[in-house]
Design an enzyme around this catalytic site. Structure first.
Site, PDB file in Angstrom:
ATOM      1  N   TYR A  79      -5.902 -11.792  -4.022  1.00  0.00           N
ATOM      2  CA  TYR A  79      -4.999 -10.734  -4.463  1.00  0.00           C
ATOM      3  C   TYR A  79      -4.204 -10.275  -3.242  1.00  0.00           C
ATOM      4  CZ  TYR A  79      -8.774 -10.748  -7.923  1.00  0.00           C
ATOM      5  OH  TYR A  79      -9.733 -11.132  -8.838  1.00  0.00           O
ATOM      6  N   CYS A  89      -9.432   0.287  -4.968  1.00  0.00           N
ATOM      7  CA  CYS A  89      -8.853   1.601  -5.236  1.00  0.00           C
ATOM      8  C   CYS A  89      -9.525   2.280  -6.419  1.00  0.00           C
ATOM      9  CB  CYS A  89      -7.351   1.483  -5.477  1.00  0.00           C
ATOM     10  SG  CYS A  89      -6.905   0.438  -6.883  1.00  0.00           S
ATOM     11  N   GLN A 102       0.831  -1.197   0.000  1.00  0.00           N
ATOM     12  CA  GLN A 102       0.000   0.000   0.000  1.00  0.00           C
ATOM     13  C   GLN A 102       0.868   1.251   0.000  1.00  0.00           C
ATOM     14  OE1 GLN A 102      -3.253   0.283  -0.323  1.00  0.00           O
ATOM     15  NE2 GLN A 102      -3.715  -1.912  -0.292  1.00  0.00           N
ATOM     16  N   GLU A 124      -2.162 -15.073  -4.458  1.00  0.00           N
ATOM     17  CA  GLU A 124      -1.556 -13.933  -5.142  1.00  0.00           C
ATOM     18  C   GLU A 124      -1.049 -14.390  -6.503  1.00  0.00           C
ATOM     19  OE1 GLU A 124       0.211 -10.716  -6.654  1.00  0.00           O
ATOM     20  OE2 GLU A 124      -1.123 -10.673  -4.924  1.00  0.00           O
ATOM     21  N   ASP A 126      -8.455  -7.593  -2.375  1.00  0.00           N
ATOM     22  CA  ASP A 126      -7.909  -6.278  -2.709  1.00  0.00           C
ATOM     23  C   ASP A 126      -7.372  -6.360  -4.133  1.00  0.00           C
ATOM     24  OD1 ASP A 126      -6.815  -3.773  -2.793  1.00  0.00           O
ATOM     25  OD2 ASP A 126      -5.297  -4.123  -1.249  1.00  0.00           O
TER      26      ASP A 126
END
Length: 450
Positions: free
Chosen positions: A309, A407, A280, A333, A380
């Site tokens: 993710y 996001c 982040q 991931e 995410d």
């Protein structure tokens, strides 16, 4: 810059996703950057072919200014100043001319519009009360970027790109970057033979710094010479574009000095992030998002949770601790290098299963192999969102609760519509200003199965 024939005077209307404000000219929609709703401005128009669905423009003069307009904190990103000099503004701070309070109000309007148009719901009826700053944000909201990237122009100067342009703007400061990044004075390094630089700094008080030089292959040893000029204690690595990459498909990672990874400590957990691995960006984001996700999912001992993710395991570590030895934490991931970091970061938790691969396929495969169902999920995804295939896999997992970190309001809205069609309801939603002075925002939504 656009020629004089492309200058129009327009009244700016509603804000639009992507950092724009809508204007109209003779029935044509124009998406304008660097303005504020309600202003009367002159804009330099581009992408203005007769067959274009819409045009784009940049504000070059303000005739009637909004009460929320302020002096831009970064001259090179100031559209008005750039226009007066006949150059383009650097990208990355497109809301810097707007007061922080107004920025967050505009972002809230955009979030609501995207949720209504793409998600088919009124977010105010599902817990949305506005865009908020993270706890601990500075008054000016500068110096928050712990990760940032630069390019090197043909003259070997540190630069950044103008928006939607191949033009490079040489720079000697980046006010949004963590102070330790600016203290490196990268613009004074010998950069010939380097195409790109990525810099990461830990978010703690004793934060380390890692500089990643991406070589273009034209000058032998370019990264090594630049690394020698870095301040003492700075780590550096080189990434060269070769076949058989050991670093997420981008090239071979070579240590130049110090380490090829950074350490982070958040909420009592230690993390390792190698090279260009994802983490982040805002200095307050890791702790802020862990708190939101843990509050939404409220994981209990013995439950089964998937972190999709998952990156280096930001959410995986606290979730694995919460579910305990009798629970299960499935961390998925796609990037190989980042997944290797997750293996290291979660090695103390035998209940953690780390799997690398595409989420929609890997989730189903892992659950089928274990003949297991999930209690809850955190995801995410990248800016493009999860998409229908991943949403379908989540629905089949049996999870009753989903904490969705996003996001991008557009992809969040689209995935919201798919989740609601599949039997979930949006129980709560927080929108946090983790990208101040830009149009971006972070959303954390809780979905509960009917």
């Amino acid at each position: 810059m656009s020629t004089q024939e492309n200058i129009l005077k327009v009244r700016l209307e509603a804000p639009a996703h992507g950092g724009h404000t809508v204007a109209r000219h003779e029935g044509r929609v124009i998406f304008v950057r660097h303005g504020i709703p309600g202003e009367l401005v002159s804009i330099a128009v581009h992408d203005d072919g007769e067959k274009a669905r819409f045009w784009r423009g940049d504000v070059v003069e303000v005739h009637e200014a909004s009460e929320h307009r302020v002096t831009h904190f970064w001259p090179q990103a100031d559209s008005l100043l750039a226009a007066s000099r006949g150059v383009l503004p650097v990208g990355g701070a497109e809301f810097g001319h707007i007061s922080l309070e107004a920025q967050r109000e505009i972002k809230g309007q955009i979030f609501l519009e995207q949720m209504t148009r793409l998600g088919k719901i009124d977010a105010t009826k599902h817990g949305f009360t506005g865009v908020v700053a993270p706890e601990g944000e500075s008054a000016d909201a500068l110096g928050w970027r712990t990760r940032t990237a630069f390019v090197v122009d043909e003259k070997g100067r540190l630069a950044m790109s103008a928006f939607r342009s191949n033009d490079l703007v040489p720079i000697k400061e980046m006010p949004l970057a963590h102070p330790k990044i600016n203290e490196l004075e990268l613009w004074d390094l010998p950069l010939a033979g380097i195409s790109r630089i990525e810099v990461a700094v830990g978010s703690g008080d004793d934060a380390g710094v890692l500089v990643l030089f991406i070589e273009d292959g034209t000058v032998a040893g370019a990264a090594g010479r630049a690394a020698k000029r870095l301040p003492e204690g700075t780590s550096a690595a080189a990434l060269t574009q070769v076949a058989g990459s050991a670093s997420d498909g981008r090239g071979a990672l070579q240590r130049l000095r110090g380490r090829t990874w950074l350490s982070e400590s958040v909420a009592g957990h230690d993390y390792r992030i190698t090279g260009e691995g994802f983490w982040q960006i805002h200095r307050l984001a890791p702790a802020t998002l862990i708190e939101r996700v843990m509050s939404q999912l409220a994981p209990s001992y013995g439950t089964r949770i998937a972190d999709l993710y998952a990156g280096a395991g930001l959410f995986s570590a606290p979730l694995a601790k919460a579910v305990g030895d009798d629970g299960m934490l499935l961390s998925i991931e796609g990037a190989p290098g980042t997944s290797k970091d997750a293996l290291k970061n979660l090695r103390e938790f035998p209940q953690a299963i780390i799997s690398q691969g595409r989420v929609e396929k890997t989730l189903s495969r892992e659950l089928n192999t274990r003949k297991a169902k999930l209690d809850s999920i955190v995801l995410d995804p990248p800016r493009t969102g999860a998409g229908k295939a991943a949403v379908s896999a989540m629905v089949r997992s049996g999870a009753k609760k989903i904490s969705y970190v996003s996001c991008d309001p557009a992809s969040f809205a689209r995935d919201t519509a798919d989740l609601m069609s599949a039997g979930f309801r949006l129980e709560a939603v927080d929108v946090i200003d983790l990208y101040p002075h830009t149009h971006h925002m972070e959303t954390v939504g809780l979905f509960v199965r009917h």
